[in-house]
Scaffold this motif. Structure first.
Motif, PDB file in Angstrom:
ATOM      1  N   PHE A  27       0.965  -1.173  -0.058  1.00  0.00           N
ATOM      2  CA  PHE A  27      -0.177   0.051  -0.065  1.00  0.00           C
ATOM      3  C   PHE A  27       0.783   1.328   0.076  1.00  0.00           C
ATOM      4  N   TYR A  28       1.868   1.316   0.883  1.00  0.00           N
ATOM      5  CA  TYR A  28       2.720   2.321   0.931  1.00  0.00           C
ATOM      6  C   TYR A  28       3.556   2.699  -0.371  1.00  0.00           C
ATOM      7  N   LYS A  30       2.502   1.788  -3.460  1.00  0.00           N
ATOM      8  CA  LYS A  30       1.472   2.408  -4.285  1.00  0.00           C
ATOM      9  C   LYS A  30       1.267   3.833  -3.900  1.00  0.00           C
ATOM     10  N   GLN A  31       1.074   3.994  -2.672  1.00  0.00           N
ATOM     11  CA  GLN A  31       0.703   5.659  -2.230  1.00  0.00           C
ATOM     12  C   GLN A  31       1.788   6.427  -2.561  1.00  0.00           C
ATOM     13  N   GLU A  34       1.853   7.191  -6.239  1.00  0.00           N
ATOM     14  CA  GLU A  34       0.681   8.302  -6.497  1.00  0.00           C
ATOM     15  C   GLU A  34       1.054   9.594  -6.130  1.00  0.00           C
ATOM     16  N   ASN A  35       1.637   9.659  -4.960  1.00  0.00           N
ATOM     17  CA  ASN A  35       2.096  10.940  -4.419  1.00  0.00           C
ATOM     18  C   ASN A  35       3.237  11.726  -5.349  1.00  0.00           C
ATOM     19  N   ALA A  58       8.122   5.378   0.064  1.00  0.00           N
ATOM     20  CA  ALA A  58       7.335   4.318   0.599  1.00  0.00           C
ATOM     21  C   ALA A  58       8.153   4.367   2.235  1.00  0.00           C
ATOM     22  N   LEU A  61       7.051   7.068   4.214  1.00  0.00           N
ATOM     23  CA  LEU A  61       5.475   7.056   4.657  1.00  0.00           C
ATOM     24  C   LEU A  61       5.593   6.044   5.921  1.00  0.00           C
TER      25      LEU A  61
END
Length: 89
Positions: A27-28, A30-31, A34-35, A58, A61
Motif C-alpha cells: 500500500f505504501y 502504491k501511495q 501516486e504522491n 514508501a 511514509l
C-alpha cells in the motif's frame, strides 16, 4: 523493476524479516507512486533511480506513521526535485 523486487528492497531497508507487513508495505509503495505523480513526476519503472525514488518515499511514509516529526527528509526532497527538474529540461 517489478513490485516484488521493490517490496523486498523496502523490507530490507526497514529491516523487516517476516511477511507480516507485506500488505501495508505494498500500500505504501502504491501511495508513494501516486504522491510522486501528483508532484508532476512521470515514473519509469524500468529506471532503477525512479524505482529507488518510490522505495525511499514508501520508506518515509512507513517511518513517519510512528513519529511526531512529519517533515520529509532532505535527501528525499532533493531526489524528487532533481527528478522533476531533469524531466522538465
Amino acid at each position: 523493476m517489478d513490485i516484488k523486487t521493490m517490496l523486498q528492497i523496502l523490507k530490507s531497508s526497514l529491516q523487516l524479516l517476516t511477511d507480516d507487513f507485506n500488505q501495508m508495505l505494498l500500500f505504501y509503495l502504491k501511495q508513494a507512486e501516486e504522491n510522486i505523480a501528483i508532484e508532476g513526476i512521470k515514473i519509469d519503472k524500468n529506471d532503477t533511480n525512479d524505482c529507488m525514488l518510490i522505495i525511499n518515499y514508501a520508506d518515509f511514509l512507513y517511518r513517519k506513521r510512528a513519529s511526531d516529526d512529519f517533515r520529509m527528509p532532505r535527501h528525499l526532497r532533493w531526489m524528487l526535485n532533481n527528478r522533476l527538474f531533469s524531466q522538465n529540461m
